[in-house]
Design a protein around this motif. Structure first.
Motif, PDB file in Angstrom:
ATOM      1  N   TYR A 147     -31.081  83.204  76.277  1.00 49.69           N
ATOM      2  CA  TYR A 147     -32.533  83.361  76.121  1.00 49.69           C
ATOM      3  C   TYR A 147     -33.305  83.096  77.409  1.00 49.69           C
ATOM      4  CZ  TYR A 147     -33.495  78.297  75.911  1.00 49.69           C
ATOM      5  OH  TYR A 147     -33.638  76.967  76.208  1.00 49.69           O
ATOM      6  N   LEU A 148     -32.730  82.384  78.356  1.00 52.90           N
ATOM      7  CA  LEU A 148     -33.417  82.106  79.617  1.00 52.90           C
ATOM      8  C   LEU A 148     -33.151  83.161  80.686  1.00 52.90           C
ATOM      9  CD1 LEU A 148     -32.886  78.247  79.933  1.00 52.90           C
ATOM     10  CD2 LEU A 148     -34.949  79.462  79.205  1.00 52.90           C
ATOM     11  N   LYS A 149     -32.402  84.198  80.338  1.00 52.79           N
ATOM     12  CA  LYS A 149     -32.023  85.203  81.335  1.00 52.79           C
ATOM     13  C   LYS A 149     -32.842  86.484  81.213  1.00 52.79           C
ATOM     14  CE  LYS A 149     -27.307  83.418  81.305  1.00 52.79           C
ATOM     15  NZ  LYS A 149     -25.882  83.714  81.043  1.00 52.79           N
ATOM     16  N   LEU A 175     -43.527  78.966  77.046  1.00 43.60           N
ATOM     17  CA  LEU A 175     -42.654  79.775  76.196  1.00 43.60           C
ATOM     18  C   LEU A 175     -41.229  79.214  76.176  1.00 43.60           C
ATOM     19  CD1 LEU A 175     -43.814  83.385  77.189  1.00 43.60           C
ATOM     20  CD2 LEU A 175     -44.243  82.208  75.031  1.00 43.60           C
ATOM     21  N   MET A 176     -40.750  78.806  77.339  1.00 41.23           N
ATOM     22  CA  MET A 176     -39.413  78.203  77.399  1.00 41.23           C
ATOM     23  C   MET A 176     -39.355  76.925  76.579  1.00 41.23           C
ATOM     24  SD  MET A 176     -38.354  78.678  81.402  1.00 41.23           S
ATOM     25  CE  MET A 176     -38.075  80.293  82.131  1.00 41.23           C
ATOM     26  N   ASP A 177     -40.430  76.112  76.683  1.00 39.38           N
ATOM     27  CA  ASP A 177     -40.467  74.853  75.946  1.00 39.38           C
ATOM     28  C   ASP A 177     -40.463  75.104  74.439  1.00 39.38           C
ATOM     29  OD1 ASP A 177     -41.044  71.883  75.672  1.00 39.38           O
ATOM     30  OD2 ASP A 177     -42.817  72.729  74.721  1.00 39.38           O
ATOM     31  N   ARG A 178     -41.216  76.099  73.998  1.00 34.30           N
ATOM     32  CA  ARG A 178     -41.267  76.393  72.567  1.00 34.30           C
ATOM     33  C   ARG A 178     -39.906  76.893  72.070  1.00 34.30           C
ATOM     34  NH1 ARG A 178     -44.759  81.087  69.473  1.00 34.30           N
ATOM     35  NH2 ARG A 178     -44.315  80.384  67.344  1.00 34.30           N
ATOM     36  N   ALA A 179     -39.249  77.755  72.857  1.00 35.06           N
ATOM     37  CA  ALA A 179     -37.937  78.263  72.460  1.00 35.06           C
ATOM     38  C   ALA A 179     -36.907  77.139  72.427  1.00 35.06           C
ATOM     39  CB  ALA A 179     -37.490  79.363  73.421  1.00 35.06           C
ATOM     40  N   THR A 187     -32.809  81.579  65.836  1.00 32.25           N
ATOM     41  CA  THR A 187     -32.727  82.966  66.305  1.00 32.25           C
ATOM     42  C   THR A 187     -34.100  83.616  66.454  1.00 32.25           C
ATOM     43  OG1 THR A 187     -30.577  83.191  65.218  1.00 32.25           O
ATOM     44  CG2 THR A 187     -31.705  85.221  65.831  1.00 32.25           C
ATOM     45  N   VAL A 188     -34.881  83.615  65.387  1.00 35.28           N
ATOM     46  CA  VAL A 188     -36.122  84.398  65.370  1.00 35.28           C
ATOM     47  C   VAL A 188     -37.162  83.813  66.321  1.00 35.28           C
ATOM     48  CG1 VAL A 188     -37.998  85.252  63.930  1.00 35.28           C
ATOM     49  CG2 VAL A 188     -35.674  85.157  63.012  1.00 35.28           C
ATOM     50  N   ILE A 189     -37.426  82.519  66.223  1.00 29.75           N
ATOM     51  CA  ILE A 189     -38.470  81.919  67.066  1.00 29.75           C
ATOM     52  C   ILE A 189     -38.104  81.971  68.550  1.00 29.75           C
ATOM     53  CG2 ILE A 189     -39.654  79.767  67.611  1.00 29.75           C
ATOM     54  CD1 ILE A 189     -39.707  79.106  64.675  1.00 29.75           C
ATOM     55  N   PRO A 190     -36.890  81.565  68.981  1.00 28.47           N
ATOM     56  CA  PRO A 190     -36.574  81.683  70.417  1.00 28.47           C
ATOM     57  C   PRO A 190     -36.650  83.115  70.930  1.00 28.47           C
ATOM     58  CG  PRO A 190     -34.988  80.263  69.325  1.00 28.47           C
ATOM     59  CD  PRO A 190     -35.806  80.896  68.245  1.00 28.47           C
ATOM     60  N   ALA A 191     -36.187  84.084  70.118  1.00 28.44           N
ATOM     61  CA  ALA A 191     -36.246  85.473  70.561  1.00 28.44           C
ATOM     62  C   ALA A 191     -37.683  85.979  70.623  1.00 28.44           C
ATOM     63  CB  ALA A 191     -35.421  86.351  69.625  1.00 28.44           C
ATOM     64  N   SER A 192     -38.543  85.528  69.700  1.00 27.40           N
ATOM     65  CA  SER A 192     -39.948  85.968  69.723  1.00 27.40           C
ATOM     66  C   SER A 192     -40.684  85.437  70.950  1.00 27.40           C
ATOM     67  CB  SER A 192     -40.654  85.497  68.450  1.00 27.40           C
ATOM     68  OG  SER A 192     -40.754  84.085  68.420  1.00 27.40           O
ATOM     69  N   CYS A 193     -40.203  84.331  71.506  1.00 23.61           N
ATOM     70  CA  CYS A 193     -40.831  83.785  72.726  1.00 23.61           C
ATOM     71  C   CYS A 193     -40.323  84.469  73.991  1.00 23.61           C
ATOM     72  CB  CYS A 193     -40.568  82.284  72.819  1.00 23.61           C
ATOM     73  SG  CYS A 193     -41.273  81.297  71.490  1.00 23.61           S
ATOM     74  N   MET A 194     -39.031  84.774  74.037  1.00 26.98           N
ATOM     75  CA  MET A 194     -38.408  85.188  75.292  1.00 26.98           C
ATOM     76  C   MET A 194     -38.000  86.658  75.310  1.00 26.98           C
ATOM     77  SD  MET A 194     -38.655  82.345  76.814  1.00 26.98           S
ATOM     78  CE  MET A 194     -37.813  82.794  78.321  1.00 26.98           C
TER      79      MET A 194
END
Length: 703
Positions: free
Chosen positions: A447-449, A470-474, A506-513
């Protein structure tokens, strides 16, 4: 959502190829691609010199922008694309197409007509044959999958190279058998007694096996999941030919006997070919069948063709070791469309090419499923539109397993969470449930890439701060997911929290990044490194436990204390001398290890547990090979103490309880069944109850 314009003609985009990049304001990516296909256009993934138009949206891919400049391609925005649909006329409305496209369309039409005529002639010949044998069968009662099954190798769609290998193997079989399968041959297949054909369903695996066997002069004998294929039946029972498999497979006994003809009149000879279909579907009723089949393959004198859908199935390992693997792939969509269009022309159905493409794509190139859908539709109508095909595909949709690599491309790509995306929360959660153990790990690893779409540029401080938020939220959501996962897989096992875990992991980290990625294939997506690190951690914890058990006679402490205090303290005494003094320090090191009951395996573990300057890679490089060899030899030659406590260390054993005195009353022995012959005595409870009863009787008698 923007409303599509009224088209100039139903095939207004015929002969044009499109590439879509970026986010269109009024349409999602799937909607814009579907719109182009609806009106006869062809959509490709990457722009090339043959691309007609590139439709540009917001945040277009930089790689595609470079390709546009390189090939000098024409571009359209969303309004230009809509205007093209509304104004351009296709061939059905008298519109002009370029000569190359026109010739290609005419060639395809001619091939379709010729193929339909060939099918009609073959069907007429088959009808005459049935009539002459008195077994007339109405063509209306036949399934399309049977009626239009390929009768020649030319009619099979795709996998031409693999089919040629299979046919050549069967042609070379007599020579391979004479050489005892020691000459590899042209394709390296002649040293195998069996072929393993693997691939998805409906692509012609079984048909190819039958046709190749017949063309090579063999009689195909098929056994599939509907037949009993247990170890007992394969080894010594009767097969479909009423004859023992081990006789005719190994060439033992006479093959031309009265028993070598089955109920259908097929004679078993040395030119028979066994086709074992759906071997990966052997269930409990076929117990031991795979092992028995593998044993038969190693000694058979008859070619065996095994067919399976999943090459990675665990039960196929015995067969993969003794057979040549022929992987079949899904045929090209153009080849499947040509075959389907020929059949539709023969059946007098009016179905456009883009509609057939929709059916083929929805059925995942499963030709049998496409034919079944069309034959069912033919009962009520001889025409089909684009919307009809989409509804038919949705109705007959089959579940397909998506790999985690494809899932992560969808989740972290620019379209799943874009403002125009039409996927619901349930659709996004469904990707998690394709593989709920792997997908969260892939998200956490990758997710950080990405370059998030929510952050346009990272040059200014406000945009950098937004990216950090965004990174912090993910990351916080992934942390919450770990807590939920511990509740699911913990002692209480709250499996009802799986949807919550899907959202948080899955959903929240992907929605941020989500955004632009450089993923072009599985090799560019990082596989979860946590798996390897977790496996290594479990191994080291197990080995650390062994060290703690061995050292507990000399030290006191749990595994954590051993790791933090004793391991660093032991390093200068049992590892450092080998690095500094070499072979001269071997005896001293072994003596120190014996004091703490440490073995050679524990020494390796202590080195592996080192960190910083004591890290195992640096330590082992500083210990010479001669020192390692001397250390191992001397340790193996010596006798070492075993860690256990002696009895006197634990105190004296408790004294044995003395025998209980016998009751005073002799009557007790008579009533309880005392046996002098066997010298046995009733147990304590029985004697007490008997004594109590005798004393009660004596008391009553005295009264």
């Amino acid at each position: 959502m923007r409303t599509p314009p009224a088209p100039a003609s139903i095939d207004c985009l015929s002969g044009l190829s499109f590439v879509f990049t970026g986010e269109l304001p009024g349409f999602s990516r799937d909607e814009s691609v579907s719109l182009a296909k609806r009106y006869g256009g062809r959509v490709v993934g990457q722009p090339s010199s043959k691309t007609s138009f590139v439709v540009l949206g917001n945040n277009a891919g930089p790689g595609k922008l470079k390709a546009i400049e390189k090939h000098n391609l024409r571009t359209l925005d969303e309004d230009g694309f809509m205007n093209l649909i509304a104004t351009r006329k296709g061939p059905s409305a008298g519109g002009k197409v370029d000569d190359k496209t026109r010739k290609k369309m005419e060639k395809e039409e001619e091939e379709i007509k010729q193929g339909a005529e060939e099918l009609a002639r073959r069907e007429e010949a088959a009808s005459l044959m049935f009539l002459s044998s008195g077994e007339a069968i109405s063509r209306l009662t036949q399934l399309w999958t049977v009626r239009y099954a390929p009768k020649t190798l030319k009619e099979i769609c795709g996998n031409k190279g693999q089919i040629e290998k299979l046919q050549q193997w069967l042609v070379d079989w007599p020579g391979s058998s004479k050489s005892d399968f020691k000459k590899p041959g042209k394709n390296g297949t002649n040293i195998y007694r069996a072929m393993m054909i693997t691939g998805p369903p409906g692509i012609g695996k079984t048909t190819s096996a039958h046709l190749c066997a017949q063309l090579a002069g063999f009689t195909p004998i098929e056994m599939n999941a509907s037949d009993a294929r247990s170890k007992k039946l394969i080894e010594s029972g009767a097969n479909t030919m009423n004859q023992s498999l081990d006789k005719w497979l190994t060439g033992k006994g006479s093959l031309k006997t009265a028993q070598s003809v089955n109920a259908a009149g097929v004679e078993i000879t040395s030119r028979s070919c066994l086709i074992m279909d759906e071997v990966d579907g052997m269930s409990a009723g076929d117990r031991g069948g795979v092992g028995a089949l593998a044993a038969l393959i190693k000694k058979t004198h008859v070619p065996i063709i095994c067919i399976a859908n999943d090459r990675g199935a665990q039960k196929l390992k015995p067969l993969l070791n003794c057979s040549f693997n022929l992987p079949f792939k899904k045929p090209d969509a153009v080849m499947v469309r040509s075959r389907i269009m020929t059949i539709l022309y023969k059946e007098k159905m009016k179905v456009p090419a883009n509609v057939v493409d929709q059916l083929v794509e929805g059925a995942q190139a499963d030709i049998r499923q496409v034919l079944n859908m069309l034959s069912t539709w033919r009962l009520s109508s001889d025409t089909m539109g684009f919307d009809d095909s989409k509804a038919l595909v949705k109705m007959n949709e089959k579940y397909a397993t998506i790999t985690p690599f494809a899932i992560i491309q969808k989740l972290l790509g620019p379209y799943m969470f874009s403002p125009n995306a039409r996927e619901t929360l349930n659709d996004k959660m469904e990707l998690y449930f394709h593989d709920h153990s792997f997908v969260p790990l892939f998200v956490q690893e990758n997710y950080l890439k990405t370059t998030p779409s929510l952050v346009r540029k990272t040059d200014t401080p406000p945009e950098k701060l937004k990216l950090l938020k965004l990174m912090d939220r993910a990351a916080s959501s992934l942390s919450d997911a770990d807590i939920v996962d511990s509740l699911i897989h913990g002692p209480e096992q709250h499996w009802s929290l799986m949807p919550l875990h899907a959202v948080t992991s899955t959903v929240i980290p992907a929605s941020c990044m989500y955004g632009n990625t450089s993923y072009t294939g599985p090799n560019t997506i990082s596989f979860p490194q946590w798996l390897g690190q977790n496996s290594k951690q479990n191994k080291l914890m197990r080995q650390l436990g062994d060290i703690q058990v061995r050292m507990r006679l000399k030290v006191s402490g749990d595994k954590t204390e051993i790791r933090q205090h004793y391991v660093p303290a032991l390093f200068p005494h049992i590892v450092q001398p080998l690095m500094d003094d070499g072979t001269s320090a071997v005896d001293e090191v072994i003596e120190r290890m014996d004091k703490y009951f440490l073995s050679k395996d524990e020494w390796d573990t202590l080195v592996e547990l080192g960190v910083g300057s004591h890290k195992d890679e640096g330590v082992l490089k500083k210990v010479s090979t001669a020192t390692k060899t001397s250390f191992t030899k001397k340790y193996n030659l010596k006798v070492h103490p075993v860690p256990f406590h002696k009895a006197q260390d634990l105190g004296k054993l408790p004294k044995k309880l003395s025998a209980e005195p016998a009751p005073d009353l002799e009557e007790a022995y008579d009533v309880s069944g005392w046996s002098n012959a066997t010298n046995t005595q009733p147990n304590f409870g029985t004697r007490m109850m008997t004594t109590f009863r005798m004393r009660t009787m004596t008391t009553r008698r005295n009264q």
